[in-house]
Design an enzyme around this catalytic site. Structure first.
Site, PDB file in Angstrom:
ATOM      1  N   GLY A 105      37.604  32.570  24.201  1.00  0.00           N
ATOM      2  CA  GLY A 105      38.878  32.229  24.835  1.00  0.00           C
ATOM      3  C   GLY A 105      39.987  33.160  24.381  1.00  0.00           C
ATOM      4  O   GLY A 105      39.809  34.035  23.534  1.00  0.00           O
ATOM      5  N   ARG A 146      44.431  35.481  21.108  1.00  0.00           N
ATOM      6  CA  ARG A 146      45.762  36.014  20.812  1.00  0.00           C
ATOM      7  C   ARG A 146      46.456  36.518  22.075  1.00  0.00           C
ATOM      8  O   ARG A 146      47.310  37.394  22.010  1.00  0.00           O
ATOM      9  CB  ARG A 146      45.663  37.124  19.765  1.00  0.00           C
ATOM     10  CG  ARG A 146      44.713  38.252  20.106  1.00  0.00           C
ATOM     11  CD  ARG A 146      44.757  39.332  19.025  1.00  0.00           C
ATOM     12  NE  ARG A 146      43.768  40.366  19.284  1.00  0.00           N
ATOM     13  CZ  ARG A 146      43.713  41.508  18.603  1.00  0.00           C
ATOM     14  NH1 ARG A 146      44.598  41.747  17.659  1.00  0.00           N
ATOM     15  NH2 ARG A 146      42.783  42.398  18.874  1.00  0.00           N
ATOM     16  N   LYS A 178      49.798  39.839  24.673  1.00  0.00           N
ATOM     17  CA  LYS A 178      48.752  39.949  23.660  1.00  0.00           C
ATOM     18  C   LYS A 178      49.421  40.059  22.292  1.00  0.00           C
ATOM     19  O   LYS A 178      50.160  41.005  22.025  1.00  0.00           O
ATOM     20  CB  LYS A 178      47.878  41.173  23.916  1.00  0.00           C
ATOM     21  CG  LYS A 178      46.730  41.301  22.919  1.00  0.00           C
ATOM     22  CD  LYS A 178      45.851  42.488  23.261  1.00  0.00           C
ATOM     23  CE  LYS A 178      44.718  42.640  22.266  1.00  0.00           C
ATOM     24  NZ  LYS A 178      43.839  43.783  22.602  1.00  0.00           N
ATOM     25  N   ASP A 238      32.516  39.024  27.389  1.00  0.00           N
ATOM     26  CA  ASP A 238      33.871  38.479  27.481  1.00  0.00           C
ATOM     27  C   ASP A 238      34.904  39.588  27.633  1.00  0.00           C
ATOM     28  O   ASP A 238      36.092  39.291  27.820  1.00  0.00           O
ATOM     29  CB  ASP A 238      34.196  37.615  26.262  1.00  0.00           C
ATOM     30  CG  ASP A 238      34.030  38.361  24.952  1.00  0.00           C
ATOM     31  OD1 ASP A 238      32.880  38.702  24.630  1.00  0.00           O
ATOM     32  OD2 ASP A 238      35.034  38.597  24.256  1.00  0.00           O
TER      33      ASP A 238
END
Length: 495
Positions: free
Chosen positions: A95, A98, A119, A258
């Site tokens: 997930g 940050r 970010k 991811d």
């Protein structure tokens, strides 16, 4: 806190399409403020894609919004959940650890919307013991490379702005915090699909796939099996992206599922690098001890990741046979695009039966002499068919000069066979072979100065990389071979 209407005179109101998904897909939360933010870098080109300009910097709210200190009108900040395979191993739930999405804005060209994501804006439920922060070093690298890749014509997320703060964060050493605002039509990943598949939540898997189809691939909705068509198209885009990376010598460094975009974009800049002394086995990520994500492995890993996505989409597609059919085109697409790109890089206007031998022999020379990848192709564009004596700047890059001379003779013969014209070929080759790429040492020089609050090199380097194919004689040194000290630079997953 929401910015008042007076403060948002130049800042548009956000929407948030991702927030229309069910709550299980994300967590709503507020960014964690950073004290006294300051501007590090701004991209006029990225800003223009959402109708913004440098004049936005005059708005006193701008830095606060894009540091996470204030919430713009219409923004619904959230962190998305996803899972993924990391270095080939199932890692389970991941997930946005940050990254926090602010929402989306209309694209300036009238086609779709662009999501903006902070970010480094603080902890989320997916931070996994991390602090949710990004450091100035990695933020500058992502900012510069995002915009450099866009200028090279390679599909990528963009970077609007980098802000910094004197707040300290701990990595291998104490560093200072920063936030980079990245932009893309969507940050949905292969791992977003894997999350629901491996949790056996196929209703959510369908919701996600339907949203992706409706928002980004509406033309596929008319297909007999839209989910198969979606996998086919994502596979095609991924194969083409891999060919484009290889053609400029770009190495991503962490091609986990991811970190793979469902839109075929270059996503998540961490320990990336551009090939310098050519070695097909080169590993740009110091963390990658086994070389899974080396330069030569990238095309194969791109295919592996597509198969991982196909596994996750199997319940939607309906059969193994249809899923395999959707994935089957990867190799042909990659090889065709790579072949076309290499022919363009060599200035070959036609395709001949023995071209593969010429290209293989060229790469053997690059490998054996560890030739600088970018300089070789750029100087190759200066080759004159009738003047072998003029090859010296190119020969100077190569240790095994007899091997090069033999290859150059074959190359000249090939050019004569299609009546190649030196001047026209030079223009065509220089239009596809960049003179300037983001070498690690150039980024490091900019970072070192930025740590002293001098951001002029970030701005200068950004301007040079904005025109990677132009000669820019005033910036000739930025195209030089890296200095000796650059050989000691290492980037890792913390980068």
């Amino acid at each position: 806190m929401t910015i008042t209407s007076d403060a948002t005179a130049t800042l548009p109101s956000f929407g948030n399409r991702f927030a229309d998904l069910p709550p299980a897909f994300y967590t709503r939360l507020q960014p964690t403020p950073l004290p006294a933010p300051y501007l590090v870098g701004f991209s006029d080109e990225a800003a223009a894609t959402i109708g913004m300009s440098r004049a936005m910097l005059d708005d006193p709210a701008f830095l606060d919004v894009f540091t996470g200190n204030r919430i713009a009108d219409g923004s619904l900040p959230l962190a998305a959940v996803y899972s993924g395979h990391q270095f080939g191993v199932w890692a389970g739930q991941l997930g946005d650890g940050r990254a926090i999405s602010l929402g989306d804005l209309p694209a300036a060209d009238g086609h779709g919307r662009i999501e903006l994501q902070l970010k480094g804006a603080g902890q989320t439920p997916y931070s996994r013991m991390g602090d949710g922060r990004a450091v100035l070093r990695s933020s500058i690298r992502e900012f510069l490379c995002s915009e450099a890749m866009a200028a090279l014509g390679i599909p990528t997320t963009r970077a609007l702005v980098v802000t910094g703060s004197d707040q300290r964060v701990m990595r291998e050493t104490v560093e200072t915090a920063a936030v980079v605002t990245r932009m893309a039509p969507s940050f949905i990943r292969f791992g977003s699909f894997e999350h629901w598949y491996y949790n056996q939540r196929f209703d959510e898997l369908k919701v996600l796939a339907d949203a992706v189809l409706e928002q980004f691939y509406p033309e596929l909705l008319q297909q007999e099996n839209p989910y198969k068509a979606l996998l086919t198209e994502v596979t095609r885009r991924t194969a083409e992206l891999m060919a484009q990376w290889q053609a400029v010598g770009f190495m991503h460094g962490v091609m986990n599922t991811d970190n793979m975009s469902i839109l075929g974009l270059t996503l998540d800049y961490g320990p990336f690098g551009f090939m310098e002394a050519f070695d097909a086995r080169h590993i740009c990520n110091h963390t990658d001890q086994q070389g899974r994500y080396s330069y030569q492995m990238q095309p194969r890993i791109g295919q592996w990741n597509c198969f991982a996505l196909g596994q996750a989409m199997l319940p939607l597609i309906g059969s193994v046979e249809d899923t395999e059919a959707a994935l089957a085109g990867y190799e042909a697409v990659f090889e065709a695009r790579q072949d076309a790109l290499l022919h363009a890089k060599l200035g070959l206007a036609t395709v001949q039966p023995d071209d593969d031998k010429l290209i293989d022999a060229m790469f053997a020379i690059l490998q054996n002499s560890h030739v600088d990848f970018t300089l070789f192709f750029r100087r190759l564009g200066e080759l004159q068919i009738g003047n072998p004596a003029g090859d010296e700047p190119l020969r100077d890059l190569i240790i095994d000069r007899p091997a090069f001379d033999a290859w150059a003779a074959q190359y000249r013969q090939r050019l004569r066979a299609e009546n190649s014209d030196d001047a026209s070929r030079r223009l065509a080759m220089h239009a596809v072979n960049p003179k300037y790429v983001l070498r690690n040492y150039l980024a490091q020089v900019a970072i070192d100065r930025a740590l002293q609050k001098d951001f002029s090199e970030v701005e200068k380097l950004q301007a040079i990389l904005r025109r990677p194919f132009d000669e820019q004689p005033e910036h000739e040194k930025y195209a030089d071979l890296p200095p000796d000290w650059a050989s000691h630079l290492e980037v890792s997953c913390s980068s």
